[in-house]
Enzyme design. Structure first.
Site, PDB file in Angstrom:
ATOM      1  N   ARG A  73      -3.825  20.532  -0.601  1.00 38.43           N
ATOM      2  CA  ARG A  73      -2.752  19.523  -0.457  1.00 38.43           C
ATOM      3  C   ARG A  73      -1.387  20.199  -0.392  1.00 38.43           C
ATOM      4  O   ARG A  73      -0.509  19.784   0.355  1.00 38.43           O
ATOM      5  CB  ARG A  73      -2.802  18.534  -1.636  1.00 38.43           C
ATOM      6  N   LYS A 101       7.176  11.779  -7.422  1.00 37.50           N
ATOM      7  CA  LYS A 101       7.611  10.661  -6.569  1.00 37.50           C
ATOM      8  C   LYS A 101       7.204   9.321  -7.182  1.00 37.50           C
ATOM      9  O   LYS A 101       7.974   8.380  -7.201  1.00 37.50           O
ATOM     10  CB  LYS A 101       7.010  10.782  -5.157  1.00 37.50           C
ATOM     11  N   ARG A 119       4.432  11.955   6.489  1.00 39.05           N
ATOM     12  CA  ARG A 119       3.963  13.245   5.988  1.00 39.05           C
ATOM     13  C   ARG A 119       3.962  14.300   7.079  1.00 39.05           C
ATOM     14  O   ARG A 119       3.584  15.427   6.823  1.00 39.05           O
ATOM     15  CB  ARG A 119       2.547  13.085   5.441  1.00 39.05           C
ATOM     16  N   ARG A 168      -2.387  15.894 -14.706  1.00 42.47           N
ATOM     17  CA  ARG A 168      -1.963  14.488 -14.576  1.00 42.47           C
ATOM     18  C   ARG A 168      -3.094  13.525 -14.929  1.00 42.47           C
ATOM     19  O   ARG A 168      -4.241  13.714 -14.536  1.00 42.47           O
ATOM     20  CB  ARG A 168      -1.523  14.256 -13.130  1.00 42.47           C
ATOM     21  N   ARG A 178      -7.400  11.689 -11.147  1.00 50.85           N
ATOM     22  CA  ARG A 178      -7.720  11.450  -9.738  1.00 50.85           C
ATOM     23  C   ARG A 178      -8.708  12.499  -9.240  1.00 50.85           C
ATOM     24  O   ARG A 178      -8.625  13.664  -9.605  1.00 50.85           O
ATOM     25  CB  ARG A 178      -6.440  11.540  -8.894  1.00 50.85           C
TER      26      ARG A 178
HETATM   27  P1  AMP Z   1      -0.835  10.971  -2.478  1.00 50.13           P
HETATM   28  O1  AMP Z   1      -1.281   9.903  -3.413  1.00 50.13           O
HETATM   29  O2  AMP Z   1       0.457  10.643  -1.782  1.00 50.13           O
HETATM   30  O3  AMP Z   1      -0.818  12.345  -3.115  1.00 50.13           O
HETATM   31  O4  AMP Z   1      -1.922  11.045  -1.295  1.00 50.13           O
HETATM   32  C1  AMP Z   1      -3.268  11.373  -1.588  1.00 50.13           C
HETATM   33  C2  AMP Z   1      -4.002  11.660  -0.287  1.00 50.13           C
HETATM   34  O5  AMP Z   1      -4.000  10.475   0.561  1.00 50.13           O
HETATM   35  C3  AMP Z   1      -3.401  12.755   0.590  1.00 50.13           C
HETATM   36  O6  AMP Z   1      -3.803  14.051   0.172  1.00 50.13           O
HETATM   37  C4  AMP Z   1      -3.951  12.376   1.972  1.00 50.13           C
HETATM   38  O7  AMP Z   1      -5.307  12.748   2.098  1.00 50.13           O
HETATM   39  C5  AMP Z   1      -3.901  10.837   1.936  1.00 50.13           C
HETATM   40  N1  AMP Z   1      -2.581  10.360   2.442  1.00 50.13           N
HETATM   41  C6  AMP Z   1      -1.606   9.737   1.724  1.00 50.13           C
HETATM   42  N2  AMP Z   1      -0.553   9.453   2.496  1.00 50.13           N
HETATM   43  C7  AMP Z   1      -0.852   9.913   3.748  1.00 50.13           C
HETATM   44  C8  AMP Z   1      -0.154   9.956   4.980  1.00 50.13           C
HETATM   45  N3  AMP Z   1       1.095   9.477   5.108  1.00 50.13           N
HETATM   46  N4  AMP Z   1      -0.790  10.480   6.061  1.00 50.13           N
HETATM   47  C9  AMP Z   1      -2.041  10.959   5.967  1.00 50.13           C
HETATM   48  N5  AMP Z   1      -2.744  11.001   4.816  1.00 50.13           N
HETATM   49  C10 AMP Z   1      -2.168  10.479   3.709  1.00 50.13           C
END
Ligand code: AMP
Length: 211
Positions: free
Chosen positions: A165, A13, A89, A123, A154
Protein backbone atom coordinates in the site's frame (compact mmCIF):
# COMPACT_ATOMS: atom_id res chain seq x y z
CA UNK A 1 -16.87 23.56 0.79
CA UNK A 2 -15.45 20.50 -0.96
CA UNK A 3 -12.10 19.12 0.11
CA UNK A 4 -9.78 16.25 -0.68
CA UNK A 5 -7.76 14.74 2.19
CA UNK A 6 -4.43 13.55 0.90
CA UNK A 7 -1.91 11.53 2.91
CA UNK A 8 -0.21 8.14 3.02
CA UNK A 9 -1.93 5.17 4.66
CA UNK A 10 -1.55 5.75 8.41
CA UNK A 11 -1.22 9.54 8.12
CA UNK A 12 -4.43 9.97 10.12
CA UNK A 13 -6.92 10.98 7.41
CA UNK A 14 -9.78 9.10 9.08
CA UNK A 15 -9.08 10.62 12.50
CA UNK A 16 -8.90 14.13 11.09
CA UNK A 17 -12.03 13.50 9.03
CA UNK A 18 -14.01 12.78 12.18
CA UNK A 19 -12.81 16.05 13.80
CA UNK A 20 -13.66 18.01 10.63
CA UNK A 21 -17.06 16.37 10.37
CA UNK A 22 -17.94 17.37 13.95
CA UNK A 23 -16.88 20.98 13.51
CA UNK A 24 -17.60 21.81 9.88
CA UNK A 25 -20.42 19.38 9.06
CA UNK A 26 -18.85 18.18 5.80
CA UNK A 27 -19.92 14.74 4.59
CA UNK A 28 -17.07 12.24 5.04
CA UNK A 29 -16.68 9.95 2.04
CA UNK A 30 -14.05 7.23 2.39
CA UNK A 31 -13.77 4.93 -0.62
CA UNK A 32 -11.95 2.36 1.57
CA UNK A 33 -14.89 2.37 4.03
CA UNK A 34 -17.38 1.95 1.18
CA UNK A 35 -15.44 -1.06 -0.13
CA UNK A 36 -15.19 -2.57 3.38
CA UNK A 37 -18.95 -2.13 3.96
CA UNK A 38 -19.59 -3.91 0.67
CA UNK A 39 -17.21 -6.71 1.66
CA UNK A 40 -19.03 -7.16 4.98
CA UNK A 41 -22.41 -7.38 3.30
CA UNK A 42 -21.06 -9.70 0.59
CA UNK A 43 -22.05 -7.62 -2.45
CA UNK A 44 -20.54 -8.21 -5.89
CA UNK A 45 -18.60 -4.95 -5.52
CA UNK A 46 -17.22 -6.08 -2.16
CA UNK A 47 -16.08 -9.45 -3.53
CA UNK A 48 -14.38 -7.79 -6.47
CA UNK A 49 -12.69 -5.10 -4.32
CA UNK A 50 -11.42 -7.64 -1.78
CA UNK A 51 -8.91 -9.25 -4.10
CA UNK A 52 -7.28 -5.88 -4.82
CA UNK A 53 -7.40 -4.71 -1.21
CA UNK A 54 -5.84 -7.93 0.10
CA UNK A 55 -2.87 -7.28 -2.17
CA UNK A 56 -2.62 -3.57 -1.37
CA UNK A 57 -3.45 -2.68 -4.99
CA UNK A 58 -5.91 -0.12 -6.26
CA UNK A 59 -9.43 -1.19 -7.21
CA UNK A 60 -9.92 -0.37 -10.94
CA UNK A 61 -10.48 3.31 -11.67
CA UNK A 62 -13.72 2.83 -13.62
CA UNK A 63 -15.39 1.18 -10.61
CA UNK A 64 -14.07 3.67 -8.06
CA UNK A 65 -14.84 6.77 -10.14
CA UNK A 66 -18.45 5.68 -10.81
CA UNK A 67 -18.94 5.00 -7.13
CA UNK A 68 -17.67 8.45 -6.11
CA UNK A 69 -19.60 10.24 -8.86
CA UNK A 70 -22.85 8.62 -7.70
CA UNK A 71 -22.17 9.46 -4.05
CA UNK A 72 -21.35 13.11 -4.83
CA UNK A 73 -24.63 13.47 -6.73
CA UNK A 74 -26.66 12.82 -3.56
CA UNK A 75 -28.55 15.64 -1.85
CA UNK A 76 -26.72 15.59 1.51
CA UNK A 77 -23.40 16.13 -0.24
CA UNK A 78 -24.76 18.90 -2.45
CA UNK A 79 -26.18 20.66 0.59
CA UNK A 80 -23.28 20.29 3.06
CA UNK A 81 -20.15 19.77 0.94
CA UNK A 82 -17.75 16.87 1.24
CA UNK A 83 -14.34 15.68 2.30
CA UNK A 84 -12.96 12.84 0.26
CA UNK A 85 -10.72 10.41 2.15
CA UNK A 86 -8.79 7.95 -0.03
CA UNK A 87 -9.94 9.42 -3.34
CA UNK A 88 -8.44 10.45 -5.72
CA UNK A 89 -5.50 8.08 -5.52
CA UNK A 90 -3.93 8.66 -8.92
CA UNK A 91 -3.86 11.24 -11.69
CA UNK A 92 -6.69 9.64 -13.67
CA UNK A 93 -9.04 9.75 -10.66
CA UNK A 94 -8.08 13.38 -9.94
CA UNK A 95 -8.85 14.41 -13.51
CA UNK A 96 -12.15 12.51 -13.48
CA UNK A 97 -13.12 14.16 -10.19
CA UNK A 98 -12.54 17.58 -11.75
CA UNK A 99 -15.00 16.63 -14.51
CA UNK A 100 -17.88 15.95 -12.13
CA UNK A 101 -17.19 18.19 -9.13
CA UNK A 102 -15.37 21.31 -8.02
CA UNK A 103 -12.68 20.73 -5.40
CA UNK A 104 -11.92 23.81 -3.26
CA UNK A 105 -8.79 22.56 -1.53
CA UNK A 106 -6.56 19.56 -0.97
CA UNK A 107 -5.40 19.12 2.62
CA UNK A 108 -2.18 17.14 2.51
CA UNK A 109 -1.43 15.41 5.84
CA UNK A 110 2.31 15.00 5.75
CA UNK A 111 3.75 12.39 8.15
CA UNK A 112 7.32 10.99 8.15
CA UNK A 113 7.47 7.67 6.27
CA UNK A 114 9.21 5.79 9.08
CA UNK A 115 6.21 6.30 11.41
CA UNK A 116 3.66 4.86 9.01
CA UNK A 117 4.30 1.10 9.28
CA UNK A 118 4.03 1.12 13.09
CA UNK A 119 0.94 3.32 13.02
CA UNK A 120 -0.90 1.07 10.58
CA UNK A 121 0.09 -2.31 12.01
CA UNK A 122 -0.83 -1.10 15.52
CA UNK A 123 -4.19 0.31 14.41
CA UNK A 124 -7.42 -1.09 15.85
CA UNK A 125 -10.77 0.09 14.50
CA UNK A 126 -14.17 0.13 16.21
CA UNK A 127 -16.73 -2.05 14.41
CA UNK A 128 -19.50 0.17 15.70
CA UNK A 129 -18.43 3.83 15.33
CA UNK A 130 -15.42 3.43 13.00
CA UNK A 131 -13.02 5.33 15.32
CA UNK A 132 -9.42 4.12 15.19
CA UNK A 133 -6.88 3.77 18.00
CA UNK A 134 -3.28 2.68 18.30
CA UNK A 135 -2.72 -0.38 20.52
CA UNK A 136 -0.22 1.61 22.61
CA UNK A 137 -3.12 3.84 23.76
CA UNK A 138 -5.44 0.97 24.64
CA UNK A 139 -3.58 -0.66 27.54
CA UNK A 140 -4.95 -4.10 26.64
CA UNK A 141 -8.55 -2.89 26.40
CA UNK A 142 -10.38 -4.65 23.55
CA UNK A 143 -13.47 -2.47 23.28
CA UNK A 144 -13.82 1.07 21.92
CA UNK A 145 -13.15 3.66 24.66
CA UNK A 146 -15.69 5.94 22.94
CA UNK A 147 -18.75 3.70 22.43
CA UNK A 148 -17.86 0.25 23.82
CA UNK A 149 -18.00 -1.37 20.35
CA UNK A 150 -15.75 -4.29 19.44
CA UNK A 151 -12.28 -3.36 18.16
CA UNK A 152 -10.73 -5.22 15.23
CA UNK A 153 -7.64 -5.13 13.05
CA UNK A 154 -8.28 -4.52 9.33
CA UNK A 155 -7.27 -7.47 7.10
CA UNK A 156 -5.00 -5.19 5.07
CA UNK A 157 -3.23 -3.74 8.15
CA UNK A 158 -0.51 -6.42 8.08
CA UNK A 159 3.18 -5.73 7.26
CA UNK A 160 3.15 -7.39 3.81
CA UNK A 161 0.05 -5.60 2.52
CA UNK A 162 1.09 -2.33 4.16
CA UNK A 163 4.39 -2.41 2.28
CA UNK A 164 2.53 -2.73 -0.97
CA UNK A 165 0.00 0.00 0.00
CA UNK A 166 2.87 2.37 0.79
CA UNK A 167 4.51 1.54 -2.55
CA UNK A 168 1.25 2.25 -4.33
CA UNK A 169 0.94 5.55 -2.46
CA UNK A 170 4.43 6.79 -3.27
CA UNK A 171 4.36 5.61 -6.88
CA UNK A 172 0.84 6.81 -7.79
CA UNK A 173 -0.80 9.03 -5.19
CA UNK A 174 1.92 11.33 -3.83
CA UNK A 175 2.11 13.04 -7.25
CA UNK A 176 -1.27 14.56 -6.60
CA UNK A 177 0.49 17.14 -4.40
CA UNK A 178 1.82 18.60 -7.61
CA UNK A 179 -1.56 18.37 -9.36
CA UNK A 180 -3.32 20.36 -6.64
CA UNK A 181 -0.29 22.60 -6.07
CA UNK A 182 -0.40 23.69 -9.71
CA UNK A 183 -4.05 24.63 -9.24
CA UNK A 184 -3.20 26.67 -6.12
CA UNK A 185 -5.35 24.33 -4.01
CA UNK A 186 -2.75 22.47 -1.96
CA UNK A 187 -2.58 23.08 1.81
CA UNK A 188 0.27 21.03 3.24
CA UNK A 189 0.04 20.18 6.94
CA UNK A 190 3.48 19.26 8.31
CA UNK A 191 2.72 16.92 11.21
CA UNK A 192 6.20 16.33 12.66
CA UNK A 193 5.70 15.01 16.20
CA UNK A 194 2.31 16.63 16.63
CA UNK A 195 -0.58 14.69 18.15
CA UNK A 196 -4.01 14.43 16.45
CA UNK A 197 -5.48 17.47 18.28
CA UNK A 198 -2.58 19.71 17.29
CA UNK A 199 -2.75 18.51 13.68
CA UNK A 200 -6.44 19.29 13.70
CA UNK A 201 -5.79 22.86 14.90
CA UNK A 202 -3.62 23.40 11.82
CA UNK A 203 -6.26 21.94 9.52
CA UNK A 204 -8.97 23.98 11.18
CA UNK A 205 -7.01 27.19 10.57
CA UNK A 206 -6.77 26.30 6.86
CA UNK A 207 -10.46 25.50 6.57
CA UNK A 208 -11.50 28.72 8.35
CA UNK A 209 -9.48 30.67 5.78
CA UNK A 210 -11.28 28.85 2.98
CA UNK A 211 -14.80 29.34 4.34
P1 AMP B 1 -8.06 2.96 2.67
O1 AMP B 1 -9.14 2.59 3.63
O2 AMP B 1 -8.23 4.34 2.09
O3 AMP B 1 -6.67 2.72 3.22
O4 AMP B 1 -8.21 1.98 1.40
C1 AMP B 1 -8.07 0.58 1.57
C2 AMP B 1 -7.96 -0.08 0.20
O5 AMP B 1 -9.17 0.17 -0.57
C3 AMP B 1 -6.83 0.43 -0.69
O6 AMP B 1 -5.59 -0.19 -0.38
C4 AMP B 1 -7.35 0.06 -2.09
O7 AMP B 1 -7.19 -1.32 -2.34
C5 AMP B 1 -8.86 0.33 -1.95
N1 AMP B 1 -9.16 1.74 -2.33
C6 AMP B 1 -9.60 2.73 -1.50
N2 AMP B 1 -9.76 3.88 -2.17
C7 AMP B 1 -9.41 3.62 -3.47
C8 AMP B 1 -9.32 4.41 -4.64
N3 AMP B 1 -9.61 5.72 -4.65
N4 AMP B 1 -8.95 3.80 -5.80
C9 AMP B 1 -8.66 2.49 -5.83
N5 AMP B 1 -8.66 1.69 -4.74
C10 AMP B 1 -9.04 2.24 -3.57
Amino acid sequence: MNIVLLGAPGAGKGTQASFIKKNFGLIHISTGDIFRENMRSGTELGLMAKKYMDEGRLVPDSVTCDLVRDRLAQDDVKKRGYMLDGFPRNMFQAQELDKFSKVDACIDIDVAVDCLMDRICGRRVCKNCGESYHISMLDGVTVCPGCGGELYQRDDDNPKTVESRLDTYFSQTAYLERYYGDQGKLRKIACGDLGPDEVYQKIKACLLELE
